[in-house]
Design an enzyme around this catalytic site. Structure first.
Site, mmCIF file in Angstrom:
data_model
loop_
_atom_site.group_PDB
_atom_site.id
_atom_site.type_symbol
_atom_site.label_atom_id
_atom_site.label_comp_id
_atom_site.label_asym_id
_atom_site.label_seq_id
_atom_site.Cartn_x
_atom_site.Cartn_y
_atom_site.Cartn_z
ATOM 1 N N HIS A 1 -0.765 10.135 -3.302
ATOM 2 C CA HIS A 1 -2.038 9.655 -2.802
ATOM 3 C C HIS A 1 -3.171 10.658 -2.962
ATOM 4 O O HIS A 1 -4.307 10.292 -3.246
ATOM 5 C CB HIS A 1 -1.950 9.249 -1.326
ATOM 6 C CG HIS A 1 -3.250 8.707 -0.806
ATOM 7 N ND1 HIS A 1 -4.132 9.461 -0.080
ATOM 8 C CD2 HIS A 1 -3.834 7.505 -0.991
ATOM 9 C CE1 HIS A 1 -5.194 8.726 0.197
ATOM 10 N NE2 HIS A 1 -5.035 7.536 -0.343
ATOM 11 N N HIS B 1 0.841 -1.207 0.000
ATOM 12 C CA HIS B 1 0.000 0.000 0.000
ATOM 13 C C HIS B 1 0.874 1.254 0.000
ATOM 14 O O HIS B 1 1.489 1.569 1.010
ATOM 15 C CB HIS B 1 -0.882 -0.056 1.253
ATOM 16 C CG HIS B 1 -1.813 1.090 1.417
ATOM 17 N ND1 HIS B 1 -1.687 1.993 2.438
ATOM 18 C CD2 HIS B 1 -2.888 1.460 0.691
ATOM 19 C CE1 HIS B 1 -2.665 2.886 2.347
ATOM 20 N NE2 HIS B 1 -3.409 2.583 1.294
#
Ligand code: CA
Length: 313
Positions: A53, A11
């Site tokens: 992100h 992630h």
């Protein structure tokens, strides 16, 4: 799906150890044996695909110091307002709260290190290079961030990304790539209008996050899952949609079973050793329950090494 080995998805890289979405965090995740490395993708002013992100750049860089006065009226600095060459001048840091303190204080020290932003193309080059030099194949797991917002800002990420992936040789369902998005209309468009053959993952959030106009409650109904299964290969649900905690013990909501019944893989997020959800006393216990008991097909984790160790044999 469940007859295959569960996949470990790094992630934002090995973000438990190095600032998220930096190339060193990706190299470390690779070395830790991650099966897939995740890329969140946003567009710069000159339509380059940046791995970051958020649509904002201010929680993970020193943008306010380097480009004072370039914030929008809401006080935020947007990737879309900068050219790639400008963004390359920034230092990338461990993620910060709005007040400048570290989100995860035990991780890489705040405001330190010589890290830079990079493009999706550069990250694919790194992964393909490592695939060549190690002889192991790790896949990519790019996410189109906020597609509707990007279109309002004058850029359509999906076709640009598909063109890049095609150029890099990622073209079929058998290639080591999952393409993910929270926006259900965009997932449908990728399959039906843009006609990609790549594996697609419908991410499922919570309506309160306002990640898109998609109704995530409706997506988790039988009708919603039927609709997903028409176009996608799997779902990426929030961990807490998979179980409820009853008397201190987790109990399945049935979402994994209902997804599997429709042939959908299940890749929940996010497994963090330093931020365990309610009902779990250890990282291993969490992995054991979600993979071993619920039967999820993979997991998004900030700690690929711990996930590898915790996976049931
Ligand atoms: Ca993501």
């Amino acid at each position: 799906m469940s007859d295959q080995k569960p996949v470990i998805i790094a992630h934002r890289g090995a973000s438990g150890y190095l600032p998220e979405h930096t190339l060193p965090a990706k190299a470390l995740a690779y070395a830790m044996g991650a099966d897939y490395l995740e890329q969140d993708v946003v567009a710069t002013r000159d339509d380059e695909l940046l791995v970051m992100h958020d649509i904002h750049v201010d929680r993970v860089t020193n943008v306010a110091d380097v480009f004072p006065g370039r914030a929008r009226d809401d006080g935020r600095f947007y990737v879309r307002d900068f050219d790639l060459a400008e963004l390359r001048r920034l230092s990338v840091w461990e993620r910060m709260n709005p007040d400048g303190t570290a989100v995860y204080p035990e991780r890489f020290p705040a405001r330190s290190g010589s890290f830079r932003v990079h493009t999706l193309g550069a990250e694919i080059e790194l992964i393909r290079g490592l695939n060549a030099s190690t002889g192991r194949v790790a896949g990519i797991y790019p996410e189109i961030k906020r597609p509707a917002w990007h279109k309002e800002q004058g850029v359509d990420i999906a076709p640009i990304m598909l063109e890049l992936l095609t150029r890099e040789g990622y073209t079929t369902r058998d290639d080591p790539v999952f393409l993910q998005c929270f926006d259900a209309a965009e997932v449908r468009r990728l399959r039906e209008e843009l006609k990609t053959d790549l594996k697609l993952i419908q991410l499922i959030g919570d309506n309160s996050w306002k990640e898109s106009t998609t109704d995530y409650h409706a997506l988790r109904t039988d009708a919603g899952l039927d609709e997903i299964a028409r176009v996608a290969d799997g779902i990426g649900p929030w961990l807490e949609q998979l179980y409820v905690v009853d008397d201190g013990r987790p109990r399945s909501t049935g979402l994994v079973e209902r997804a599997h019944a429709r042939g959908l893989a299940v890749h929940p997020y996010t497994f963090r050793m330093d931020s365990l959800p309610e009902g779990f006393a250890s990282f291993d216990g969490l992995v054991g329950f979600v993979i071993g008991e619920l039967g999820a097909d993979g997991l998004f984790t900030d700690f690929p090494d711990l996930a590898r160790r915790a996976l049931p044999a």
